[in-house]
Scaffold this motif. Sequence first.
Motif, mmCIF file in Angstrom:
data_model
loop_
_atom_site.group_PDB
_atom_site.id
_atom_site.type_symbol
_atom_site.label_atom_id
_atom_site.label_comp_id
_atom_site.label_asym_id
_atom_site.label_seq_id
_atom_site.Cartn_x
_atom_site.Cartn_y
_atom_site.Cartn_z
ATOM 1 N N GLY A 1 0.677 15.666 -4.916
ATOM 2 C CA GLY A 1 1.539 14.533 -5.236
ATOM 3 C C GLY A 1 2.783 14.481 -4.374
ATOM 4 N N LEU B 1 2.107 6.506 -6.843
ATOM 5 C CA LEU B 1 0.987 7.362 -7.248
ATOM 6 C C LEU B 1 1.311 8.835 -7.034
ATOM 7 C CD1 LEU B 1 -1.925 7.606 -8.243
ATOM 8 C CD2 LEU B 1 -2.672 7.340 -5.863
ATOM 9 N N GLY B 2 1.960 9.165 -5.912
ATOM 10 C CA GLY B 2 2.355 10.551 -5.679
ATOM 11 C C GLY B 2 3.331 11.054 -6.723
ATOM 12 N N THR B 3 4.266 10.186 -7.118
ATOM 13 C CA THR B 3 5.220 10.565 -8.168
ATOM 14 C C THR B 3 4.515 10.795 -9.495
ATOM 15 O OG1 THR B 3 6.943 9.251 -7.067
ATOM 16 C CG2 THR B 3 7.308 9.847 -9.370
ATOM 17 N N LEU C 1 0.826 -1.207 0.000
ATOM 18 C CA LEU C 1 0.000 0.000 0.000
ATOM 19 C C LEU C 1 0.858 1.253 0.000
ATOM 20 C CD1 LEU C 1 -2.812 1.355 0.250
ATOM 21 C CD2 LEU C 1 -2.557 1.131 2.747
ATOM 22 N N PHE C 2 1.889 1.268 0.840
ATOM 23 C CA PHE C 2 2.760 2.442 0.912
ATOM 24 C C PHE C 2 3.561 2.624 -0.382
ATOM 25 C CE2 PHE C 2 2.655 1.936 5.731
ATOM 26 C CZ PHE C 2 1.751 2.977 5.887
ATOM 27 N N MET D 1 1.682 13.272 -0.880
ATOM 28 C CA MET D 1 1.428 11.825 -0.882
ATOM 29 C C MET D 1 2.737 11.053 -0.894
ATOM 30 S SD MET D 1 -1.783 11.200 -3.450
ATOM 31 C CE MET D 1 -1.519 9.438 -3.296
ATOM 32 N N ASN D 2 3.687 11.518 -1.674
ATOM 33 C CA ASN D 2 4.985 10.867 -1.751
ATOM 34 C C ASN D 2 5.702 10.897 -0.405
ATOM 35 O OD1 ASN D 2 8.089 10.956 -2.599
ATOM 36 N ND2 ASN D 2 6.941 9.930 -4.209
ATOM 37 N N SER E 1 2.662 1.637 -3.348
ATOM 38 C CA SER E 1 1.715 2.080 -4.382
ATOM 39 C C SER E 1 1.421 3.573 -4.243
ATOM 40 C CB SER E 1 0.422 1.273 -4.287
ATOM 41 O OG SER E 1 0.666 -0.105 -4.457
ATOM 42 N N ASN E 2 1.205 4.041 -3.016
ATOM 43 C CA ASN E 2 0.983 5.468 -2.814
ATOM 44 C C ASN E 2 2.212 6.291 -3.163
ATOM 45 O OD1 ASN E 2 -1.685 5.351 -1.971
ATOM 46 N ND2 ASN E 2 -1.126 4.926 0.148
ATOM 47 N N LEU E 3 3.391 5.699 -2.926
ATOM 48 C CA LEU E 3 4.641 6.367 -3.295
ATOM 49 C C LEU E 3 4.706 6.580 -4.801
ATOM 50 C CD1 LEU E 3 7.177 7.140 -1.527
ATOM 51 C CD2 LEU E 3 8.232 5.080 -2.430
ATOM 52 N N SER F 1 3.918 8.725 2.337
ATOM 53 C CA SER F 1 3.994 7.285 2.084
ATOM 54 C C SER F 1 5.335 6.704 2.499
ATOM 55 C CB SER F 1 3.754 6.989 0.598
ATOM 56 O OG SER F 1 2.473 7.422 0.204
#
Length: 344
Positions: free
Chosen positions: A32, A15-17, A8-9, A35-36, A11-13, A39
């Motif tokens: 973004g 996604l933020g990028t 999960l972390f 979120m990065n 994926s969020n990493l 995460s």
Amino acid sequence: MNPYITFLFISNLALGTIITATSYHWFLAWVGLEMNTLSIIPILAKHHHPRATEASTKYFITQATASSIILFSSVFNAWHTGMWDIMQLSAHPAPTMLTLALAMKLGLAPFHFWLPEVMQGTDTTTALIVATSQKLPPMTLLFLTSNQLTTSTLLLLAMISTLIGGWSGLNQTQLRKIMAFSSIGHMGWMAAISTISKKLLLFTLMVYLVMTTSLFLTMINSTTKTTKDLGMLWTTSPTLSTLTTITLMTLGGLPPLSGFLPKWLILQELTTNHLILTATLLAMSSLLSLMFYMRLTFTTTLTISPNTTNSTMKWRLKPTKLISPSPIIISTFFLIPITPLIFY
């Protein structure tokens, strides 16, 4: 940490990028970045150790400060121009504030103090994430806004970063700290070329990511953390020891290896644009980085058996077989032939 939580972390990493890289609105870019940052904080603190807690706290404070400066510069620019477009950064103090904030996020000197401590306080896998993928969101903003940023400030930050990255790495024995100062030096080269050639900026970033990933995968595969462990790498794998030597020389920028090519092209562009003093200082400071790379190369291959050594033998330690770094290391040798395809 639970594998599902780690997934999960991560994926969020990613996604933020992606959000930062694909956004043209300042607020989305800031979302973004946040979120990065949020995460990777649990990933940094997953080891219940004071050093890991300290590293995650330092990283959070630094990145939150830089993100707030980015948001403040974008709000200031929108207040004066009425536009939130990333490509329209024209209000006078906003480009300078954004330059300093991106320098803080990338670890450019003199805002570099957090990077060696964070990478040393975490495990090698997390240090790989900090040194590679975490550079992508701020580098994306630097790529998009390089035409609006202050050139003199970027060149000054680049010169200071290459000097400190080379000078501070000479006195280190921990490989993660050495790679942190190597990252500072390479970020200085990218900052120097960012306002002149975007293609060359992307090429330098690609070469840096490949070289750094290959060396970190070697460290993970052989449980290497210090220069003493690197000297005993031959007991784990003689082949990997030889490939590590070539990777270290590639990071140092020795011809005809791939690490030499970005530096050569950057120096050529700087001299073409009459930045002779900057090019000379960058070339001289790269010799400092080459010094500790050559010292690591000497420790890796030139102190093997039958030479005597005072270091503890390592053949009883089992290496971790996660990902074989050999394909990535070999790819560092074949980047020179594809260079004309990138620029022409």
